[in-house]
Scaffold this active site. Structure first.
Site, PDB file in Angstrom:
ATOM      1  N   SER A  31      -1.157  27.634  -3.988  1.00 16.64           N
ATOM      2  CA  SER A  31      -0.795  29.032  -4.246  1.00 16.64           C
ATOM      3  C   SER A  31      -1.372  29.535  -5.567  1.00 16.64           C
ATOM      4  CB  SER A  31       0.736  29.195  -4.279  1.00 16.64           C
ATOM      5  OG  SER A  31       1.289  28.732  -3.087  1.00 16.64           O
ATOM      6  N   THR A  85       7.387  26.743   6.564  1.00 11.45           N
ATOM      7  CA  THR A  85       6.042  26.205   6.308  1.00 11.45           C
ATOM      8  C   THR A  85       4.995  27.160   6.870  1.00 11.45           C
ATOM      9  OG1 THR A  85       7.020  24.022   6.577  1.00 11.45           O
ATOM     10  CG2 THR A  85       4.628  24.119   6.479  1.00 11.45           C
ATOM     11  N   GLU A 120      11.933  13.167   0.271  1.00  6.78           N
ATOM     12  CA  GLU A 120      10.815  12.587  -0.480  1.00  6.78           C
ATOM     13  C   GLU A 120       9.470  13.123   0.031  1.00  6.78           C
ATOM     14  OE1 GLU A 120      10.449  10.788  -3.067  1.00  6.78           O
ATOM     15  OE2 GLU A 120       8.473   9.885  -2.904  1.00  6.78           O
ATOM     16  N   ASP A 158       6.367  22.780 -25.633  1.00  2.24           N
ATOM     17  CA  ASP A 158       6.338  21.401 -25.112  1.00  2.24           C
ATOM     18  C   ASP A 158       7.428  21.277 -24.066  1.00  2.24           C
ATOM     19  OD1 ASP A 158       6.065  18.555 -24.836  1.00  2.24           O
ATOM     20  OD2 ASP A 158       5.182  18.523 -26.834  1.00  2.24           O
ATOM     21  N   HIS A 199      13.288  11.603   3.751  1.00  3.62           N
ATOM     22  CA  HIS A 199      12.682  12.833   4.234  1.00  3.62           C
ATOM     23  C   HIS A 199      12.507  13.879   3.138  1.00  3.62           C
ATOM     24  CE1 HIS A 199      10.633  14.965   7.276  1.00  3.62           C
ATOM     25  NE2 HIS A 199      11.140  16.050   6.719  1.00  3.62           N
ATOM     26  N   HIS A 256       0.851  -1.201   0.000  1.00  2.00           N
ATOM     27  CA  HIS A 256       0.000   0.000   0.000  1.00  2.00           C
ATOM     28  C   HIS A 256       0.885   1.248   0.000  1.00  2.00           C
ATOM     29  CE1 HIS A 256      -2.925   3.013   1.281  1.00  2.00           C
ATOM     30  NE2 HIS A 256      -2.176   3.272   2.331  1.00  2.00           N
ATOM     31  N   TYR A 290       8.932  16.029   1.106  1.00  2.00           N
ATOM     32  CA  TYR A 290       8.750  17.365   0.524  1.00  2.00           C
ATOM     33  C   TYR A 290       8.544  17.292  -0.982  1.00  2.00           C
ATOM     34  CZ  TYR A 290       9.581  18.772   5.166  1.00  2.00           C
ATOM     35  OH  TYR A 290       9.429  18.897   6.517  1.00  2.00           O
ATOM     36  N   ARG A 339       1.546   0.039  14.865  1.00  2.00           N
ATOM     37  CA  ARG A 339       1.121  -0.087  13.466  1.00  2.00           C
ATOM     38  C   ARG A 339       1.687  -1.368  12.877  1.00  2.00           C
ATOM     39  NH1 ARG A 339       4.746   3.741   9.548  1.00  2.00           N
ATOM     40  NH2 ARG A 339       6.733   3.560  10.611  1.00  2.00           N
ATOM     41  N   HIS A 393      15.512  12.101  12.281  1.00  2.00           N
ATOM     42  CA  HIS A 393      14.366  12.147  13.202  1.00  2.00           C
ATOM     43  C   HIS A 393      13.444  10.946  12.977  1.00  2.00           C
ATOM     44  CE1 HIS A 393      11.917  14.865  10.247  1.00  2.00           C
ATOM     45  NE2 HIS A 393      11.554  13.611  10.092  1.00  2.00           N
ATOM     46  N   TRP A 423       7.132  -0.079   3.485  1.00  5.67           N
ATOM     47  CA  TRP A 423       7.549   0.613   2.256  1.00  5.67           C
ATOM     48  C   TRP A 423       9.011   1.010   2.343  1.00  5.67           C
ATOM     49  CZ3 TRP A 423       9.139   5.651   0.853  1.00  5.67           C
ATOM     50  CH2 TRP A 423       9.203   6.564   1.891  1.00  5.67           C
ATOM     51  N   LYS A 468       4.324  30.012   4.615  1.00  9.11           N
ATOM     52  CA  LYS A 468       3.413  29.694   3.514  1.00  9.11           C
ATOM     53  C   LYS A 468       1.957  29.707   3.980  1.00  9.11           C
ATOM     54  CE  LYS A 468       4.818  27.241   0.103  1.00  9.11           C
ATOM     55  NZ  LYS A 468       5.450  28.284  -0.696  1.00  9.11           N
TER      56      LYS A 468
END
Lengths: 33, 532
Positions: B274, B334, B261, B112, B259, B83, B263, B456, B308, B148, B337
């Site tokens: 935005s 963050t 990844e 293009d 990590h 998953h 973002y 989990r 972390h 994963w 934003k």
């Protein structure tokens, strides 16, 4: 796409590919026991 | 976008007869048109979303009651692992590349993508990778079941399903790298005259930064899974302590990819939000430059926080403090934003069409995910909560409520440009409310489960966790069924039902994509527009 853009694109693409290969090689080198 | 006005918009349909629109299967198999490839990416990623979604529902079915009901733990672990892999590498990442393919050339005034044939190749690698992942369920031992993350040493001990997963990651990673190179080169070299970097739409900016992130970290992932492969079959001992290797090294290398990844999967979403908020607030984006710098800051910081994810492996206190504070630092850009989005809406003439609803919903629920991320950044708290359902709740608030909600917002926003028809607004709003409520029903109880200590990736649990698990399962099925509504709305628009869309149906003040007719013609900007 103008010839200049085509040339620049090819150049940028090659540089980026070299960076990718270098990072992969560096990871192997750092990981080797 | 700071201040883009268009001096001259040439006819949108090109006159280059050497590149007539192809028909039939050749149009798709040999596609080099960025819109066609974008469409294929989006269809593919939606199929993978359904496949990953079915696995999620199987997981939730088993967890509806304590005890083993339907699936043995071995199969359950395959479901959770695949998953994750399918959703990340098959659904979210290709979906963003699909949006990029469709919209970046239109937004920067390019005809293009820079490397059209490579674009075709990078798409067609995806079904190969997806097939490998899917058929791995049917090989001896089943699919890989190491999560994963495919942590060593567990991943060194599994059957051929792990090799399938490794090859799939290689192939999907290669596709991502090619896509990233294409996007960087397109943005750097093919912008319309006058479109400086600081005039680019935020979606292009966020994708430019994301593409650099991809280039930097996908080779690290490729190298780490290749090391797994050589450890499994060629006698190396990168991660095998018996041969001088170190299993924890895999975690370091993986999360150095993993990590950033995160973002990679959220920055393009920031760009989409935005784009949407200023249009429906009828105001210019507040603090465009600070948005750009915030995206760059997030990208740089994302390289400094990987450990972390590994507080529980044990590390010196100095390292814990460094990674803890560095992680908390990310909340500053963050926060910039989120502040800017709210400030854009402040005193705007807001209307609440479906794209705006999803954008506002995104801000609400993504911020919850961000805050639980801050909680998990605290090393002492993380050691308590790691590998509990609290973590599952956290990253689903970021990836579903973050990435997926942003993609829904952008899909509704650009659907008129893609299909030439307005979607059914009433059904769109139904889709939003069903998705928003069911998402929270499914994932909010997981916070409580995690805080109470439910681990989990386990098929069974003590009876005390039953109630929250049942609520969560009901929410998950509700969420899954709600997406059928989305499929119907999109198909209805593409089947030609619905009001005809004008070139600029939302009355956007900026954006080159709104200067071409709806649906966007096969060839656009064959002569670059001039931008002031």
């Amino acid at each position: 796409m103008t010839p200049k853009q085509r040339r620049n694109s090819r150049c940028t693409g090659i540089i980026l590919t070299i960076i990718v290969i270098a990072i992969m090689a560096w990871t192997f080198w750092r990981g080797y026991p | 976008m700071s201040s883009v006005t268009i001096d001259h918009v040439p006819p949108s349909v090109g006159h280059d007869h050497a590149h007539e629109k192809p028909y039939g299967w050749r149009r798709w198999l040999f596609a080099t048109n960025h819109k066609d490839i974008g469409t294929m990416y989006l269809i593919f990623s939606f199929c993978m979303l359904l496949e990953g979604g079915v696995l999620a529902l199987l997981i939730r079915t088993e967890l509806f009651e304590p005890g083993i009901q339907f699936f043995q733990p071995e199969l359950f672990n395959q479901f959770t692992s695949m998953h994750g892999l399918i959703m990340i590498f098959g659904a979210i990442m290709p979906a963003f590349v699909g949006f990029a393919n469709w919209m970046i050339p239109l937004q920067i005034g390019a005809s293009d993508m820079a490397f059209a044939r490579m674009n075709n190749f990078s798409f067609w690698l995806l079904p190969v990778g997806a097939t490998l992942m899917t058929v791995s369920f049917f090989v001896p031992g089943g699919a890989q079941a190491a999560g994963w993350t495919m942590y060593a040493p567990l991943s060194l001990q599994m059957g051929p399903g792990m090799d399938f997963a490794i090859f799939a990651v290689h192939i999907l990673g290669a596709s991502s790298i090619m896509g990233a190179i294409n996007i960087i080169v397109t943005i750097l070299n093919l912008r319309a005259p006058g479109m400086t970097l600081m005039k680019m739409p935020m979606f292009c900016w966020t994708w430019l930064v994301t593409a650099y992130l991809l280039l930097a970290v996908m080779p690290v992932l490729a190298a780490s899974v290749t090391m797994l492969l050589t450890d499994r079959h060629f006698g190396t001992t990168f991660f095998n302590a018996a041969g001088g290797g170190d299993p924890v090294l895999y975690q370091h290398v993986f999360w150095f990819f993993g990590h950033p990844e995160v973002y990679i999967m959220i920055l393009p979403a920031f760009g989409m939000i935005s784009e949407v908020i200023p249009v429906f607030a009828r105001k210019k984006l507040f603090g465009y430059s600070s948005m750009v710098y915030a995206v760059c800051a997030i990208a740089i910081l994302s390289f400094l926080v990987w450990a972390h994810h590994m507080f529980a492996t044990g590390m010196p206190v100095t390292a814990q403090l460094f990674f803890m504070y560095a992680t908390m630092l990310i909340s500053i850009p963050t926060g910039v934003k989120v502040f800017n989005w709210v400030a854009t809406m402040w005193r705007g003439s807001m209307t609440f069409e479906t794209p705006m609803l999803f954008a506002i919903g995104f801000i609400f629920v993504f911020t919850i995910g961000g805050f639980t991320g801050l909680v998990l950044a605290l090393a002492p708290v993380d050691i308590q909560l790691t590998d509990t359902f609290y973590v599952v709740a956290h990253f689903h608030y970021v990836l579903v409520a973050g990435s997926l909600f942003a993609m829904f917002s952008a899909a509704y926003y650009w659907l008129p440009k893609w299909s030439g028809r307005m979607y059914d607004e009433k059904l769109g709003k139904w889709h939003f409310w069903m998705t928003m409520i069911s998402f929270n029903v499914a994932f909010f109880p997981m916070h409580f489960l995690g805080l109470a200590g439910m681990p989990r990736r386990v098929a069974d649990y003590p009876a005390q966790f039953t109630d929250f698990n049942q609520i969560s399962t009901i929410g998950a099925f509700w969420f899954g069924l709600s997406q059928i509504l989305f499929m119907y709305v999109v198909l209805k628009a593409f089947s030609g039902r619905g009001e005809k869309a004008s070139a600029n149906p939302w009355g956007a003040e900026q954006g080159l994509e709104w200067t071409v007719p709806s649906p966007a013609p096969f060839h656009t900007f064959t002569t670059p527009p001039e931008v002031n």
